[in-house]
Write an enzyme that holds these catalytic residues in place. Sequence first.
Site, short mmCIF file in Angstrom:
data_model
loop_
_atom_site.label_atom_id
_atom_site.label_comp_id
_atom_site.label_asym_id
_atom_site.label_seq_id
_atom_site.Cartn_x
_atom_site.Cartn_y
_atom_site.Cartn_z
N GLU A 95 34.22 34.46 25.26
CA GLU A 95 33.73 32.94 25.47
C GLU A 95 33.71 30.78 25.58
O GLU A 95 33.59 30.46 26.50
CB GLU A 95 32.08 32.97 24.74
CG GLU A 95 30.67 31.93 25.03
CD GLU A 95 30.72 32.55 26.40
OE1 GLU A 95 29.36 31.12 26.70
OE2 GLU A 95 30.93 32.98 27.05
N HIS B 95 24.76 33.54 39.28
CA HIS B 95 25.57 32.81 38.44
C HIS B 95 27.01 32.76 39.51
O HIS B 95 28.10 31.68 39.12
CB HIS B 95 25.69 32.99 37.05
CG HIS B 95 26.72 31.70 36.48
ND1 HIS B 95 27.47 32.29 34.95
CD2 HIS B 95 26.97 30.47 36.79
CE1 HIS B 95 28.01 31.23 35.03
NE2 HIS B 95 27.66 30.75 35.72
N HIS C 105 26.43 49.53 47.40
CA HIS C 105 26.88 48.61 47.23
C HIS C 105 28.52 48.83 48.22
O HIS C 105 28.76 48.32 49.38
CB HIS C 105 27.88 48.05 46.44
CG HIS C 105 29.32 47.03 46.52
ND1 HIS C 105 28.85 45.47 47.00
CD2 HIS C 105 30.50 47.23 45.02
CE1 HIS C 105 29.90 45.40 46.64
NE2 HIS C 105 30.68 46.23 45.63
N HIS D 188 39.34 43.71 41.28
CA HIS D 188 38.42 43.52 42.76
C HIS D 188 38.00 42.36 42.65
O HIS D 188 37.25 41.30 44.18
CB HIS D 188 37.37 44.55 42.31
CG HIS D 188 36.03 44.94 43.09
ND1 HIS D 188 36.53 45.71 43.80
CD2 HIS D 188 34.89 44.83 42.77
CE1 HIS D 188 35.61 45.77 45.15
NE2 HIS D 188 34.51 45.72 43.88
#
Length: 311
Positions: A61, A125, A216, A286
């Site tokens: 992070e 985001h 999807h 991906h």
Amino acid sequence: MDLRKWRTFHLLAWGTFIGMFLVLLAGALVTKTGSGRGCGSDWPLCNGKFIPAYTLESMIEYSHRMVTGVVGLLVIITFIYTWRYLRHPEALLYAGGTLLFTIIQALMGAAAVIWPQQPAVMALHFGISLLAVACSMLLVLWSYRMKRTARQSFSRQLPTIGYLMAWGIWLFCIGVVYLGAYIRHKQAGGGCKGWLLCNGQLIPDLSGPAGIVFAHRAAALILLLLIIGFYTLARCARWKEQAARAGLRPVTLWALILVIAQIGSGALLGVVAGNPDLILFASLLHNVLATILFCILSDQAILSYKYHCSK
């Protein structure tokens, strides 16, 4: 602009694009490894410290934050340099778009740390980050095409159907990408095991994670068909001259190659869904392919607009 300044602009544009690409991948890594809370609810500090304690989650992070900060400075420098030395409306649009979307995605990232958000919001985001990467890539492409397009004579316009189709594909791709990001933040990636079938069924129970993943996949199939259609039209007898003059033919080819590769990486995700050693690699692959495909479709839409509106 003299040659030295032009070379500096090229380096800044490339640096911004590569940096934004790394920021997006770092964010995907944070999400996939569940490291979003690695620094607690503190921002910009990490668990109240400038240098966090060494845990895998906190380092992932915090590294993402550091990369974002460095790239953010590069984005600002690129925008100022473009405004100071080029002052070309299109270049300013791309540099300014990169700066705007970078600021928005940074604020959304900070808000997500301080005030945890729902997956539907967090998926936005990723979409904002994707727009920032696309703008930075368009700036690089513009720098290479500027001289050629300045000499180009637009005697025949791209038909309206081509212009509308290119932008329709771009908008539809945003929806497909949003669904994929929502699946990741919802941690629903294991909803469909296997491929082409979903949990052994052609059409699974559409409730729960399986329904989201199936939607999807269906959207990705529609996107493939749309890109095949546009690729075909760009090579038909009626369109081929206009498409070639607009530079669309190689772009449509790349779009077709990438959407096939993207669907292949999605299939890989379904196959390795139960294998924790491979799922991270498949997921990042991906994301990489989705990012490049979106950038190519953005270029396709821009080229179709410029050629359709030419006089």
